[in-house]
Enzyme design. Structure first.
Site, PDB file in Angstrom:
ATOM      1  N   ASP A  99       1.678   6.315   2.116  1.00  0.00           N
ATOM      2  CA  ASP A  99       0.863   5.133   2.364  1.00  0.00           C
ATOM      3  C   ASP A  99      -0.535   5.464   1.858  1.00  0.00           C
ATOM      4  O   ASP A  99      -1.239   6.282   2.447  1.00  0.00           O
ATOM      5  CB  ASP A  99       0.849   4.841   3.868  1.00  0.00           C
ATOM      6  CG  ASP A  99      -0.177   3.788   4.270  1.00  0.00           C
ATOM      7  OD1 ASP A  99      -0.875   3.264   3.399  1.00  0.00           O
ATOM      8  OD2 ASP A  99      -0.271   3.505   5.476  1.00  0.00           O
ATOM      9  N   ASP A 146       0.816  -1.212   0.000  1.00  0.00           N
ATOM     10  CA  ASP A 146       0.000   0.000   0.000  1.00  0.00           C
ATOM     11  C   ASP A 146       0.850   1.262   0.000  1.00  0.00           C
ATOM     12  O   ASP A 146       0.379   2.339   0.383  1.00  0.00           O
ATOM     13  CB  ASP A 146      -0.953   0.016   1.187  1.00  0.00           C
ATOM     14  CG  ASP A 146      -0.255  -0.270   2.510  1.00  0.00           C
ATOM     15  OD1 ASP A 146       0.998  -0.237   2.543  1.00  0.00           O
ATOM     16  OD2 ASP A 146      -0.949  -0.532   3.504  1.00  0.00           O
ATOM     17  N   LYS A 172       4.338   4.106  17.842  1.00  0.00           N
ATOM     18  CA  LYS A 172       3.449   5.236  18.113  1.00  0.00           C
ATOM     19  C   LYS A 172       3.820   5.952  19.414  1.00  0.00           C
ATOM     20  O   LYS A 172       3.046   5.991  20.383  1.00  0.00           O
ATOM     21  CB  LYS A 172       1.992   4.775  18.130  1.00  0.00           C
ATOM     22  CG  LYS A 172       1.508   4.258  16.780  1.00  0.00           C
ATOM     23  CD  LYS A 172       0.055   3.868  16.786  1.00  0.00           C
ATOM     24  CE  LYS A 172      -0.369   3.385  15.410  1.00  0.00           C
ATOM     25  NZ  LYS A 172      -1.798   2.981  15.358  1.00  0.00           N
TER      26      LYS A 172
END
Length: 368
Positions: free
Chosen positions: A218, A107, A158
């Site tokens: 992305d 992707d 993250k």
């Protein structure tokens, strides 16, 4: 060299665009995403490609069987159950040649210099090299910390802003030495990011990060999918093509003399555009689209066979194949219509509404 492209995912973030179409086959500038990826690999001399398939594999194989492999040798390997990023590569191991190979997430769109990345990988004698790209908001990603020589020190998933030490993230492009495959369990869901890469660091193997300043995105959400089109169309215009209709008008089109086109715009084959239509780029019209009198299309992507009625305002939205929009509608603000959606006259859609494939909205149902 060989490349493995991970195209087994269901593309849930892109739905409803991916309900009937695997993510790797959604059109980018009227050409399947995967075809763009294969062209990119060929420019770097990589023509031996293994496709790790899962979701709707027949759609991919049928397409490439019909158009030919275009100088690439494709091997199809279908997983019966989801195996994760590393598990999918383990599943194709019998088709690998025992040399270092590339792995690509299915992707991403990038122009990373693969030859330079390979030179870096061999010079550093790494077990795995991970392409890195800089982002503005690293808290939304897994960041990769490296030392001054490019060796990966740790992965932070993250991080909060108080934890951020770098804005370099995993770009989803790897070079892998074959011996590390022995660490991946067979027929088991297993990830590079949370499984193999941390294990390699724990065992003292050399994992390197290759920093890249090239283009990277992305495209796995509608917002990024639309941005990708805008980026590519603007790049085509900057590269010296006609600032109006980039790449020309497809054969068999009928465009009324009163149509106003402000580029960059890409128009597919057999399109019919009626009087007083305004098309304000960046815009893509797929093959066989029809736009009726007085409509305005701005910043939108239309797949093949879309029919836009009269006096419609369509802006910054995505319409999948064979949608029908009746007259006097507004579809703005990042809306996404799945395959075959029918929007009745006078509807107003905004605020990134997603309409599932095959749905019908009666006239005047919605108004933002």
């Amino acid at each position: 060299m060989q490349a493995v492209i991970l195209v087994g995912g269901e593309g849930t973030r892109l739905r409803p665009l991916t309900v009937n179409t695997p993510k790797s086959m959604v059109p980018i500038l009227n050409q399947p995403y995967l075809e763009h990826n294969l062209d990119y690999l060929k420019k770097h001399g990589i023509k031996d490609v293994i496709l790790a398939l899962g979701y709707l594999p027949h759609r991919i194989k049928t397409y490439f069987d019909s158009v030919g492999e275009q100088d690439s040798h494709l091997t199809y390997v279908v997983e019966s159950t989801p195996l994760g990023t590393a598990g999918a590569v383990k599943n194709v191991e019998p088709h690998l040649h025992g040399e270092a190979f590339y792995v690509f997430n299915g992707d991403i769109v990038t122009d990373i210099d693969l030859r330079d990345m390979y030179t870096f990988h061999k010079r550093e004698k790494a077990s795995v090299t991970i392409a890195l790209t800089a982002v503005e908001n690293p808290t939304a990603f897994g960041v990769v910390e490296t030392d001054n020589n490019g060796r990966v020190r740790r992965f932070v998933e993250k991080p909060g802003w108080d934890e951020v030490t770098t804005n370099m993230i995993n770009a989803g492009v790897y070079i892998v030495e074959p011996e590390v495959l022995k660490l991946i369990p067979s027929q088991t869901f297993y990830m590079f990011e949370q499984g193999l890469f941390p294990l390699l660091l724990k065992q003292g193997e050399k994992v390197c990060g290759y920093p890249s300043t090239g283009y990277w995105i992305d495209m796995g959400t509608p917002e990024k999918y639309l941005k990708l089109h805008h980026d590519l169309l603007h790049k085509m215009a900057r590269d010296g093509r006609d600032g109006g209709v980039v790449g020309g008008i497809g054969e068999g089109c009928s465009i009324h003399p009163s149509v106003q086109i402000t580029g960059p715009v890409l128009i597919g084959k057999n399109c019919k555009i009626g009087p007083r239509v305004r098309i304000i780029g960046p815009v893509v019209l797929g093959d066989g689209c029809q736009v009726d009198e007085g409509s305005v299309i701005e910043g939108a992507v239309l797949w093949e066979g879309v029919h836009v009625g009269a006096e419609v305002n369509l802006k910054d939205s995505i319409l999948a194949a064979n949608c029908r929009v009746a007259g006097h509608c507004w579809i703005v603000g990042g809306c996404v219509l799945g395959d075959g959606v029918e929007i009745g006259e006078g509807n107003r859609l905004g605020q990134a509404i997603r309409v599932w494939q095959g749905k019908k909205l009666e006239p005047g149902t919605l108004s933002f």
